[in-house]
Design a protein around this motif. Sequence first.
Motif, mmCIF file in Angstrom:
data_model
loop_
_atom_site.group_PDB
_atom_site.id
_atom_site.type_symbol
_atom_site.label_atom_id
_atom_site.label_comp_id
_atom_site.label_asym_id
_atom_site.label_seq_id
_atom_site.Cartn_x
_atom_site.Cartn_y
_atom_site.Cartn_z
ATOM 1 N N ALA A 1 -2.034 19.473 10.302
ATOM 2 C CA ALA A 1 -0.841 19.422 10.368
ATOM 3 C C ALA A 1 -0.007 20.319 9.518
ATOM 4 O O ALA A 1 0.904 20.874 9.595
ATOM 5 C CB ALA A 1 0.725 19.426 11.658
ATOM 6 N N GLY A 2 -0.753 20.226 7.784
ATOM 7 C CA GLY A 2 0.086 20.793 7.194
ATOM 8 C C GLY A 2 0.535 20.261 5.871
ATOM 9 O O GLY A 2 0.839 20.316 4.550
ATOM 10 N N TYR A 3 1.193 18.497 6.075
ATOM 11 C CA TYR A 3 2.237 17.722 5.452
ATOM 12 C C TYR A 3 0.596 17.163 4.624
ATOM 13 O O TYR A 3 0.514 15.400 4.451
ATOM 14 C CB TYR A 3 2.464 17.013 6.973
ATOM 15 N N THR A 4 0.199 18.079 3.899
ATOM 16 C CA THR A 4 -0.057 16.946 3.182
ATOM 17 C C THR A 4 -0.656 16.590 2.069
ATOM 18 O O THR A 4 -0.911 15.349 0.887
ATOM 19 C CB THR A 4 -1.651 17.646 2.600
ATOM 20 N N HIS A 5 1.518 16.687 1.574
ATOM 21 C CA HIS A 5 1.821 16.014 0.710
ATOM 22 C C HIS A 5 2.687 14.352 1.255
ATOM 23 O O HIS A 5 3.095 13.780 -0.066
ATOM 24 C CB HIS A 5 2.610 16.874 -0.269
ATOM 25 N N TRP A 6 2.458 14.005 1.973
ATOM 26 C CA TRP A 6 3.369 12.920 2.893
ATOM 27 C C TRP A 6 1.772 11.733 2.667
ATOM 28 O O TRP A 6 1.112 11.665 2.506
ATOM 29 C CB TRP A 6 3.189 13.226 3.844
ATOM 30 N N ARG A 7 2.821 10.481 2.644
ATOM 31 C CA ARG A 7 2.085 9.529 2.406
ATOM 32 C C ARG A 7 2.823 8.475 3.369
ATOM 33 O O ARG A 7 3.950 9.120 4.036
ATOM 34 C CB ARG A 7 2.649 9.055 1.021
ATOM 35 N N ILE A 8 1.632 7.929 4.461
ATOM 36 C CA ILE A 8 2.456 6.987 5.341
ATOM 37 C C ILE A 8 2.292 5.923 4.762
ATOM 38 O O ILE A 8 1.563 5.142 3.984
ATOM 39 C CB ILE A 8 1.095 7.090 7.019
ATOM 40 N N ALA A 9 3.242 5.183 4.712
ATOM 41 C CA ALA A 9 3.535 3.718 4.140
ATOM 42 C C ALA A 9 3.565 2.136 5.477
ATOM 43 O O ALA A 9 4.307 2.745 6.529
ATOM 44 C CB ALA A 9 5.032 3.147 3.485
ATOM 45 N N VAL A 10 2.379 1.403 4.667
ATOM 46 C CA VAL A 10 2.433 0.207 5.998
ATOM 47 C C VAL A 10 2.617 -1.427 5.114
ATOM 48 O O VAL A 10 2.076 -1.014 4.420
ATOM 49 C CB VAL A 10 1.117 0.329 6.954
ATOM 50 N N ASN A 11 3.586 -2.127 5.913
ATOM 51 C CA ASN A 11 3.345 -3.345 5.370
ATOM 52 C C ASN A 11 2.354 -4.338 5.562
ATOM 53 O O ASN A 11 2.258 -3.967 6.433
ATOM 54 C CB ASN A 11 4.927 -3.745 5.808
ATOM 55 N N LEU A 12 2.390 -5.512 4.899
ATOM 56 C CA LEU A 12 1.351 -6.064 4.892
ATOM 57 C C LEU A 12 1.293 -7.154 4.641
ATOM 58 O O LEU A 12 2.696 -8.159 3.592
ATOM 59 C CB LEU A 12 0.221 -6.129 3.182
ATOM 60 N N SER A 13 1.895 -8.763 5.059
ATOM 61 C CA SER A 13 1.949 -9.537 5.428
ATOM 62 C C SER A 13 1.568 -10.425 4.241
ATOM 63 O O SER A 13 0.119 -10.107 3.758
ATOM 64 C CB SER A 13 1.954 -10.784 6.603
ATOM 65 N N ALA A 14 2.023 -11.422 3.942
ATOM 66 C CA ALA A 14 1.496 -12.699 3.129
ATOM 67 C C ALA A 14 -0.137 -13.313 3.753
ATOM 68 O O ALA A 14 -1.453 -13.166 2.684
ATOM 69 C CB ALA A 14 2.115 -13.832 2.428
ATOM 70 N N LEU A 15 -0.079 -13.391 4.985
ATOM 71 C CA LEU A 15 -1.653 -13.735 4.622
ATOM 72 C C LEU A 15 -2.423 -12.318 5.082
ATOM 73 O O LEU A 15 -3.562 -13.014 4.743
ATOM 74 C CB LEU A 15 -1.507 -14.689 6.183
ATOM 75 N N GLN A 16 -2.771 -11.525 5.077
ATOM 76 C CA GLN A 16 -2.446 -9.972 5.306
ATOM 77 C C GLN A 16 -3.680 -10.432 3.682
ATOM 78 O O GLN A 16 -4.766 -9.941 3.156
ATOM 79 C CB GLN A 16 -2.075 -9.071 5.918
ATOM 80 N N PHE A 17 -2.688 -10.124 2.968
ATOM 81 C CA PHE A 17 -2.940 -9.371 1.495
ATOM 82 C C PHE A 17 -4.074 -10.898 0.870
ATOM 83 O O PHE A 17 -5.108 -10.665 0.464
ATOM 84 C CB PHE A 17 -1.335 -10.116 0.646
ATOM 85 N N SER A 18 -3.670 -11.768 1.832
ATOM 86 C CA SER A 18 -4.953 -13.700 1.092
ATOM 87 C C SER A 18 -6.608 -13.680 1.778
ATOM 88 O O SER A 18 -6.825 -13.716 1.731
ATOM 89 C CB SER A 18 -3.914 -14.512 0.943
ATOM 90 N N HIS A 19 -5.805 -12.230 3.014
ATOM 91 C CA HIS A 19 -7.189 -12.403 3.735
ATOM 92 C C HIS A 19 -8.096 -11.587 3.536
ATOM 93 O O HIS A 19 -8.635 -10.679 2.303
ATOM 94 C CB HIS A 19 -7.191 -11.890 4.961
ATOM 95 N N ALA A 20 -9.697 -12.586 2.662
ATOM 96 C CA ALA A 20 -10.639 -11.314 2.612
ATOM 97 C C ALA A 20 -11.201 -10.211 2.759
ATOM 98 O O ALA A 20 -11.667 -10.026 2.001
ATOM 99 C CB ALA A 20 -12.137 -12.525 2.522
ATOM 100 N N GLY A 21 -10.936 -10.068 3.924
ATOM 101 C CA GLY A 21 -11.517 -8.985 4.506
ATOM 102 C C GLY A 21 -10.203 -7.803 4.429
ATOM 103 O O GLY A 21 -10.841 -6.405 4.979
ATOM 104 N N LEU A 22 -9.157 -7.772 3.480
ATOM 105 C CA LEU A 22 -8.534 -7.015 3.381
ATOM 106 C C LEU A 22 -9.017 -5.029 2.749
ATOM 107 O O LEU A 22 -8.245 -4.088 3.537
ATOM 108 C CB LEU A 22 -6.916 -7.112 2.528
ATOM 109 N N VAL A 23 -9.283 -5.532 1.759
ATOM 110 C CA VAL A 23 -9.622 -4.299 1.383
ATOM 111 C C VAL A 23 -11.147 -3.309 1.983
ATOM 112 O O VAL A 23 -10.674 -2.165 1.807
ATOM 113 C CB VAL A 23 -10.472 -4.429 -0.568
ATOM 114 N N LYS A 24 -12.014 -4.396 2.735
ATOM 115 C CA LYS A 24 -12.578 -3.824 3.365
ATOM 116 C C LYS A 24 -12.006 -2.864 4.583
ATOM 117 O O LYS A 24 -12.664 -1.886 4.804
ATOM 118 C CB LYS A 24 -13.313 -4.838 4.408
ATOM 119 N N ASN A 25 -10.939 -3.654 5.156
ATOM 120 C CA ASN A 25 -10.279 -3.435 6.487
ATOM 121 C C ASN A 25 -10.023 -1.664 5.926
ATOM 122 O O ASN A 25 -9.316 -0.812 6.648
ATOM 123 C CB ASN A 25 -9.441 -4.083 7.034
#
Length: 696
Positions: free
Chosen positions: A518-542
């Motif tokens: 829609a033209g909002y190419t300069h926006w960023r969407i922020a997503v919170n990561l929990s501690a368990l997500q961050f330590s999960h081996a598949g995070l980067v792949k996901n």
Amino acid sequence: MLIGHYTLSLVLVSILVAMLASYTALDLAGRVATALGRAKIMWICGGALSMGIGIWSMHFIGMLAFKLPIDLGFDLSLTLMSLAVAILSSGFALWLVSHRHVPLLHVLFGAFAMGTGISTMHYTGMAALRMQPGIDYDPTLFGLSLVIAVTASAAALCIALRLRKETPYVRLARGGAAVIMGFAIVGMHYTGMAAANFPQGSFCGAAVNGLRTDGLDKLVLVTTLAVLTITLLTSVLDARLEARTAQLAESLSEANRELTQLALHDTLTGLPNRILLADRIEQAMRKVDSQGGLFALMFMDLDGFKPVNDAFGHHVGDQLLREVALRMRDNFHRHDTLARIGGDEFVLLVELEEIDDATTVASRQVALVGKPFTVQDHDLQVTVSIGISLYPGNGRTQQELLMNADAAMYHAKSAGKNGYSFFDASMNTNARNQLQLLQDLRVGLREGQFCLHYQPKFAAGTGEPVGAEALVRWNHPEHGLLMPDKFIGLAEKTGLIINLGEWVLNEACRQMRVWFDAGYTHWRIAVNLSALQFSHAGLVKNVAQSLAAHGLPANCLTLEITETTAMSDADASMMVLQQLSDMGVDLSIDDFGTGYSSLMYLKRLPANELKIDRGFVRDLENDSDDAAIVSAIVALGQALNLRIVAEGVETSSQQSFLTHLGCDSLQGYLLGHPLPADRFMADISAAQNRVSESTL
């Protein structure tokens, strides 16, 4: 008087046969003593036959060794009768020693019976000669032979009773005893023979039709030696087989004990496990029901164990659990039960005299566990939270008692940990509610009951929207729209946060793609990561898969991780964050100022943004310390070339202060509430107007 003489070789043979028969008798006494049931009866019968033949053959060979100047023979029926008496006497002796306990009176009676039997055997054998006129016995020697027979029998019984157990050197002892017994038996026989007087002109009535003596000694000797040897070999082989069987049985018993230990005890600490604990609880309940009294079930969970395990490794964590178990086990009564039921969870079953004793026991456990532990040169500190259920009163089954103690333990944790709490019925309701919520959470994930709301972010200086933070909500079919505080903790505890986080990440990327198009190419969407997500081996792949699935540029995504999560294992965090940064993903340190940052690590983290915690923003107008902290964070972020985001902006004065301080972007209820995507854009316009007005 007829003068007789002895054949020396046969006399010697009779002595050896007596010794061999005595040794066989002693060995059979040992076999009979250890045999059971039908085997004992068979050994008594077989042993009686063998012993009887051995004793009788010694007597018979001794008679054959005696020579008179007339032809001799033996009446068959009387000879067989003497053999039968020998067998019966032997059987009686073996039966007597087969008893576990033989009183002295029984030994004396047995000696008299055996002596009488042996004497009867001897003089019946002498009568088999059928001498005419009859044999004239010297009364003194005749009486002496009877005394020798009874005395020898008493000695034989005592020796047999003493040597019937298989002990070291028992065979050597039996050999020595057999020599003594053999001479005693021979002494009785030859004393009886010496008592016999044969008048001049006597003749043997059995010489014509009876058993002839020619070659009879050899037949008797060979037969006797064969019987005794076979019996002795059978006894020895059976003893060895029994010993090996006993050894095998002991090995099996030891294996069963080990299997029982493994089945009923925890392999790490050696404490009873859940199975044995359940049995002990059932026993305690039956005791209380029948005898009265009460007991407490204390569910104990270590506080702070996971960080120790993560920081120092499982080997240190396991050793710490052993030390905790050892310390607790040394501080309760022997009849109480301490069990480990998994992980860092222990249960103590303790008998009480009164309810107040439970408080004393729980306080002591809290104090004990709270003392430092030294494990592999590490000084470690953990605490314990204890939930207490009582019987009777807090459950009718051991499952209820455990469940209620568990609920009380969670109440103790929620109250600040490092303490104890008694069960209350309201806790059970909360536990059931949590369990139901967990089941609903699984269903909700499966059936797509979750949605995202988006809270806008605005540039501090211009008031222009620069993106949004994706916040998860749960459209519960019964409870309506639930906020994250109602279910995120439960999702993290059960691991469901991994699946939920993957869905949030994918849905946020999908929505950002819509805005991007829609033209909002300069926006960023922020997503919170929990501690368990961050330590999960598949995070980067996901993350890579979500970006690729929606064709979204990586710099349109901001991943927010808390300061505590980033610093808990800084080296590992550095590796994951660097991979995400190399991908082009924007990285934000959330809730900055509330954790335990190391500036040395912070400057190395490939982060793009610091997000000031709402707790500092809330009291900016009233607390000079918070204002100073926010100013320091902004200055630090600017020095490290990081964007500064302030959340929780709710008043115009907060907005103004943060803007003039140098924050890059702002977020809060003043500027916009979290809304579904279809209402988000409409609210953006209204928020922009408010920002424009406030900056004039």
